[in-house]
Design a protein around this motif. Structure first.
Motif, PDB file in Angstrom:
ATOM      1  N   PRO A 402      81.077  58.615   4.822  1.00 37.94           N
ATOM      2  CA  PRO A 402      81.042  57.572   3.781  1.00 37.94           C
ATOM      3  C   PRO A 402      82.253  56.635   3.811  1.00 37.94           C
ATOM      4  N   GLU A 403      83.328  57.034   4.517  1.00 39.21           N
ATOM      5  CA  GLU A 403      84.492  56.172   4.593  1.00 39.21           C
ATOM      6  C   GLU A 403      84.203  54.983   5.499  1.00 39.21           C
ATOM      7  N   TYR A 404      84.980  53.914   5.291  1.00 34.16           N
ATOM      8  CA  TYR A 404      84.824  52.715   6.105  1.00 34.16           C
ATOM      9  C   TYR A 404      85.802  52.745   7.274  1.00 34.16           C
ATOM     10  N   GLU A 405      85.469  51.959   8.284  1.00 31.54           N
ATOM     11  CA  GLU A 405      86.374  51.837   9.413  1.00 31.54           C
ATOM     12  C   GLU A 405      87.720  51.280   8.943  1.00 31.54           C
ATOM     13  N   PRO A 406      88.847  51.839   9.408  1.00 29.65           N
ATOM     14  CA  PRO A 406      90.145  51.285   9.018  1.00 29.65           C
ATOM     15  C   PRO A 406      90.405  49.900   9.594  1.00 29.65           C
ATOM     16  N   GLU A 407      89.704  49.582  10.680  1.00 23.26           N
ATOM     17  CA  GLU A 407      89.874  48.273  11.318  1.00 23.26           C
ATOM     18  C   GLU A 407      88.590  47.912  12.044  1.00 23.26           C
ATOM     19  N   GLY A 408      88.210  46.653  11.948  1.00 26.75           N
ATOM     20  CA  GLY A 408      87.027  46.174  12.646  1.00 26.75           C
ATOM     21  C   GLY A 408      87.339  44.915  13.426  1.00 26.75           C
ATOM     22  N   THR A 409      86.646  44.729  14.557  1.00 24.04           N
ATOM     23  CA  THR A 409      86.873  43.575  15.425  1.00 24.04           C
ATOM     24  C   THR A 409      85.547  42.887  15.715  1.00 24.04           C
ATOM     25  N   TYR A 410      85.585  41.574  15.640  1.00 19.54           N
ATOM     26  CA  TYR A 410      84.419  40.766  16.008  1.00 19.54           C
ATOM     27  C   TYR A 410      84.859  39.720  17.012  1.00 19.54           C
ATOM     28  N   GLU A 411      84.149  39.639  18.147  1.00 22.73           N
ATOM     29  CA  GLU A 411      84.397  38.609  19.151  1.00 22.73           C
ATOM     30  C   GLU A 411      83.200  37.676  19.198  1.00 22.73           C
ATOM     31  N   SER A 412      83.449  36.397  19.019  1.00 22.09           N
ATOM     32  CA  SER A 412      82.372  35.409  19.092  1.00 22.09           C
ATOM     33  C   SER A 412      81.893  35.263  20.521  1.00 22.09           C
ATOM     34  N   ARG A 413      80.746  34.636  20.671  1.00 20.34           N
ATOM     35  CA  ARG A 413      80.317  34.229  22.000  1.00 20.34           C
ATOM     36  C   ARG A 413      81.223  33.097  22.469  1.00 20.34           C
ATOM     37  N   ALA A 482      90.895  23.279  27.620  1.00 17.39           N
ATOM     38  CA  ALA A 482      89.893  23.778  28.565  1.00 17.39           C
ATOM     39  C   ALA A 482      88.524  23.320  28.082  1.00 17.39           C
ATOM     40  N   ARG A 483      87.494  23.775  28.766  1.00 16.97           N
ATOM     41  CA  ARG A 483      86.125  23.403  28.386  1.00 16.97           C
ATOM     42  C   ARG A 483      85.502  24.439  27.436  1.00 16.97           C
ATOM     43  N   PHE A 484      85.809  25.727  27.626  1.00 18.21           N
ATOM     44  CA  PHE A 484      85.200  26.799  26.834  1.00 18.21           C
ATOM     45  C   PHE A 484      86.244  27.424  25.914  1.00 18.21           C
ATOM     46  N   VAL A 485      85.755  27.984  24.794  1.00 19.67           N
ATOM     47  CA  VAL A 485      86.660  28.599  23.833  1.00 19.67           C
ATOM     48  C   VAL A 485      85.945  29.779  23.172  1.00 19.67           C
ATOM     49  N   GLN A 486      86.714  30.735  22.669  1.00 18.68           N
ATOM     50  CA  GLN A 486      86.185  31.925  22.004  1.00 18.68           C
ATOM     51  C   GLN A 486      87.190  32.356  20.938  1.00 18.68           C
ATOM     52  N   TRP A 487      86.674  32.884  19.804  1.00 18.57           N
ATOM     53  CA  TRP A 487      87.574  33.395  18.770  1.00 18.57           C
ATOM     54  C   TRP A 487      87.282  34.859  18.486  1.00 18.57           C
ATOM     55  N   LYS A 488      88.272  35.537  17.965  1.00 23.26           N
ATOM     56  CA  LYS A 488      88.166  36.957  17.623  1.00 23.26           C
ATOM     57  C   LYS A 488      88.769  37.169  16.247  1.00 23.26           C
ATOM     58  N   ALA A 489      88.081  37.948  15.410  1.00 23.47           N
ATOM     59  CA  ALA A 489      88.573  38.280  14.073  1.00 23.47           C
ATOM     60  C   ALA A 489      88.845  39.774  14.010  1.00 23.47           C
ATOM     61  N   VAL A 490      89.980  40.149  13.417  1.00 29.23           N
ATOM     62  CA  VAL A 490      90.332  41.547  13.201  1.00 29.23           C
ATOM     63  C   VAL A 490      90.554  41.748  11.711  1.00 29.23           C
ATOM     64  N   ILE A 491      89.783  42.670  11.112  1.00 23.86           N
ATOM     65  CA  ILE A 491      89.895  42.983   9.685  1.00 23.86           C
ATOM     66  C   ILE A 491      90.549  44.344   9.556  1.00 23.86           C
ATOM     67  N   HIS A 492      91.604  44.419   8.727  1.00 25.70           N
ATOM     68  CA  HIS A 492      92.382  45.644   8.571  1.00 25.70           C
ATOM     69  C   HIS A 492      92.175  46.279   7.195  1.00 25.70           C
ATOM     70  N   ASP A 493      92.458  47.559   7.129  1.00 26.57           N
ATOM     71  CA  ASP A 493      92.742  48.290   5.885  1.00 26.57           C
ATOM     72  C   ASP A 493      91.529  48.677   5.059  1.00 26.57           C
ATOM     73  N   GLY A 494      90.350  48.173   5.350  1.00 27.40           N
ATOM     74  CA  GLY A 494      89.151  48.646   4.680  1.00 27.40           C
ATOM     75  C   GLY A 494      89.101  48.413   3.190  1.00 27.40           C
ATOM     76  N   ARG A 495      89.446  47.214   2.739  1.00 30.89           N
ATOM     77  CA  ARG A 495      89.394  46.927   1.304  1.00 30.89           C
ATOM     78  C   ARG A 495      88.041  46.341   0.909  1.00 30.89           C
ATOM     79  N   PRO A 496      87.573  46.605  -0.321  1.00 32.48           N
ATOM     80  CA  PRO A 496      86.264  46.076  -0.747  1.00 32.48           C
ATOM     81  C   PRO A 496      86.216  44.555  -0.649  1.00 32.48           C
ATOM     82  N   GLY A 497      85.115  44.040  -0.164  1.00 35.02           N
ATOM     83  CA  GLY A 497      84.955  42.592  -0.068  1.00 35.02           C
ATOM     84  C   GLY A 497      85.570  41.976   1.155  1.00 35.02           C
ATOM     85  N   ASP A 498      86.280  42.804   1.968  1.00 27.60           N
ATOM     86  CA  ASP A 498      86.842  42.254   3.194  1.00 27.60           C
ATOM     87  C   ASP A 498      85.726  41.655   4.047  1.00 27.60           C
TER      88      ASP A 498
END
Length: 650
Positions: A402-413, A482-498
């Motif tokens: 039931p616990e949430y991940e302490p950290e999550g990562t998302y990489e865009s296309r 450059a011609r191409f670009v990509q972004w990455k988001a890192v969410i820490h700490d597992g707080r509600p609404g993150d």
């Protein structure tokens, strides 16, 4: 473009010269923004500990833990015994596994049948196993000894469940019967359906048996008839699909059903047809294909495949008052399993993407994770709010929360700007921070953004390093042009609404010169006009010759152009041609990769002359006609010039 005009007014094409001018430096090109904010766009990225919601939001997901790799190609069913120990059944061959405290899967049942299709525990904690096809129901003692408890003498046993009265109910096919088996092993037909298969069983809060069928995709409630051992059925809902694959009953009495496949309405059935021979084919992957008309069912039979190819599916809710509604539908995923999470959300296991969905009461769904297998075939939860999953191809056991991940990562296309570009600012929006779920008072940024760039479509080691972290929206990016670009988001700490609602990345493509794609010099005596002349006595129409269409490309994805940028290209009515003596016309096509506004100028010079003379400038249309009789005798050349100066002021 050059053309030669003789004294008699005859125009002969000598050569074609195409010219275009580019005004301003790269910084003169107005900023554009690549923005991502929808479910479909976010799904194109890569998630690790991040859930993607259907309302266009990224948020931390419950912790996803692989418990064990079962020694089976697929697992079909999950159950918890009275002590909370997890059991899973599958094949091939038929096996049942028990997960011990150390996380190891031990085999507690094995037989020569293809699959252990379903399992159940009686009030004393004794394990019962149903095998299929041509299978039986076995009773397994605490020491592991097995004996046949019930032989249905039918092709398939799809599901088993113990009722509040201690009776075991067995769902079968291909005759669509449910058997009731007393603790002493005595059995009888509890319900005989018009359907070929009773696929799934569940009990509601009042002890009534809820069943799902195939091939009409019905959900029925069965109640025992007074004074008999048989049941009367009532159809709660006939889904628009062919096969009900899973059921779940909520505490408020709501019933959830998953169904797949397109149903053939009003299919013709030929009475009195000669009986056919049943043929069963078992593949190495455990798929079962059966071809036989169901005897006495009145339903045409089609092959049954355990793991069908991608077909349509839907999830439906039947409220406690009986009102049905569609919660979710897809033409790309198959729903194999349903369950209820500790937070009240409905969980759905998909194939053949292996994704787990969570659907709330408002119909908003989130893809929580992917199992790393083709199908999620079973879902069950314990009293502590922990969710267990089983999968197929390959067979795995997985725990969620039931616990949430302490950290999550998302990489865009990766995003293709179509042109070499400079990067501006990165902006995003996320809800205000709440208290940490793990109770910590960590003051570190809860959300960080990273960006990298490159000149190949697929990100790799030849791209730049990740630049960042950027913890404040509106930060200037440091990634190289450059011609191409990509972004990455890192969410820490597992707080509600993150989470993240949207991300926008500004860029400025290098300004490039417009391109004239083609040019067509018309026959002498043809005049090109923007609007046809409909007046009485108008000159007869002439067919114009048109050059090749522009080869302009466009950047894929959501691109927002700033308000100072020119609006989308205006629709231009094709010119009309008329016959008018002495006139000469020219038609051309052009494009600008920056989508700048273009204006054109037409120049001419005599044969042997070096200086070009302006014939007409500030043309917005891509054609021009002039009276060639006003020119002195001789041969002439024409030149077309395209300019993007209007969109790139100094």
């Amino acid at each position: 473009m050059s053309g030669r005009i003789a004294k008699q007014g005859k125009l002969a094409l000598i050569a074609v010269c195409l010219f275009a001018t580019c005004t301003g430096l790269a910084t003169a090109e107005h900023a554009r923004r690549w923005r991502q904010s929808t479910y479909d766009e976010f799904l194109k990225g890569t998630t690790r500990g991040i859930a993607v919601r259907s309302d266009g939001r990224l948020e931390l997901a419950p912790k996803f833990t692989q418990l064990a790799d079962a020694d089976a190609s697929y697992l079909w069913a999950l159950k918890l015994d009275s002590k909370g120990t997890l059991y899973a059944s599958g094949g091939s061959p038929a096996k049942v596994f028990r997960l011990d405290a150390s996380g190891k899967a031990a085999t507690v049942f094995e037989s020569n049948e293809l699959s252990a299709q379903a399992i159940a525990f009686d009030a004393k904690g004794t394990l019962y196993v149903a095998t299929s096809p041509d299978g039986k129901v076995y009773r397994v003692s605490a020491s592991g000894e097995k004996n046949v408890f019930f032989d249905a003498k039918t092709k398939y046993i799809w599901d088993i469940a113990f009722g509040p009265d201690g009776v075991l109910y067995v769902a079968t096919g291909d005759k669509g019967q449910i058997f009731s088996v007393a603790p002493d092993g005595k059995s009888e037909v509890f319900y005989a359906s018009d359907e070929a298969h009773i696929r799934v069983l569940a009990f509601d809060g009042k002890g009534s048996l809820i069943v799902g069928t195939e091939p009409s995709g019905r959900v029925l409630r069965l109640r025992k008839a007074k004074g008999t051992g048989t049941a009367e059925g009532f159809v709660l809902y006939e889904t628009p699909k062919r096969e009900v694959t899973a059921l779940a009953v909520a505490q408020d009495g709501s019933i959830f059903a998953a169904a797949i496949g397109e149903r053939q309405h009003n299919a013709a059935v030929s009475p009195g047809a000669a009986p056919s021979v049943t043929t069963t084919t078992i593949t190495s992957t455990g798929n079962v294909t059966m071809v036989s008309p169901a005897q006495g069912t009145g339903q045409p039979q089609t092959p049954f495949v355990a793991f069908p190819p991608l077909i349509s599916s839907g999830i439906y809710k039947i409220a406690s008052d009986g009102a049905p509604e569609e919660l979710w539908t897809s033409r790309d995923d198959v729903v194999y399993s349903l369950g209820l999470g500790g937070d009240g959300r409905l969980l759905a296991g998909l194939g053949n993407s292996g994704a787990l969905l969570a659907i709330d009461g408002r119909g908003v769904f989130a893809q929580l994770a992917k199992a790393g297998s083709a199908q999620i075939t079973g879902i069950i939860s314990n009293g502590a709010g922990r969710i267990f999953l089983c999968t197929a191809n390959p067979g795995k056991l997985i725990a969620l929360g039931p616990e949430y991940e302490p950290e999550g990562t998302y990489e865009s296309r990766s995003f293709d700007t179509q042109l070499f570009s400079q990067w501006g600012r990165v902006e995003w929006w996320s809800p205000p921070a709440g208290p940490a779920k793990n109770g910590s008072n960590n003051k570190e940024p809860r959300l960080e953004i990273f960006v990298r760039s490159g000149n190949t479509e697929d990100p790799g080691k030849e791209w730049s390093k990740w630049h960042g972290p950027y913890s404040t929206s509106g930060a200037q990016l440091d990634a190289p042009a450059a011609r191409f670009v990509q972004w990455k988001a890192v969410i820490h700490d597992g707080r509600p609404g993150d989470g993240i609602e949207w991300v926008s990345l500004a860029y400025e493509p290098k300004n490039v010169a417009p391109v004239i794609d083609g040019i067509a010099l018309q026959d002498p005596g043809v005049r090109a006009q923007g609007q046809p002349n409909l007046a009485t006595g108008a000159a007869p129409a002439a067919v114009l010759k048109f050059p090749p269409a522009p080869t302009q490309g466009g950047a894929a994805g959501t691109v927002i152009v700033s308000q100072t940028q020119n609006p989308a290209a205006k629709f231009e009515m094709p010119p009309q041609g008329t016959i008018q003596k002495g006139y000469q016309s020219v038609v051309w096509t052009a494009h600008d990769d920056n989508e700048d506004e273009l204006k054109y100028a037409v120049y001419f010079r005599g044969e042997g002359e070096k200086e070009w003379k302006l014939l007409k400038d500030n043309l917005e249309q891509r054609f021009y006609s002039f009276d060639a009789t006003t020119l002195a005798d001789g041969a002439y050349y024409l030149k077309i010039v395209a300019s993007d100066a209007a969109s790139n002021p100094p």
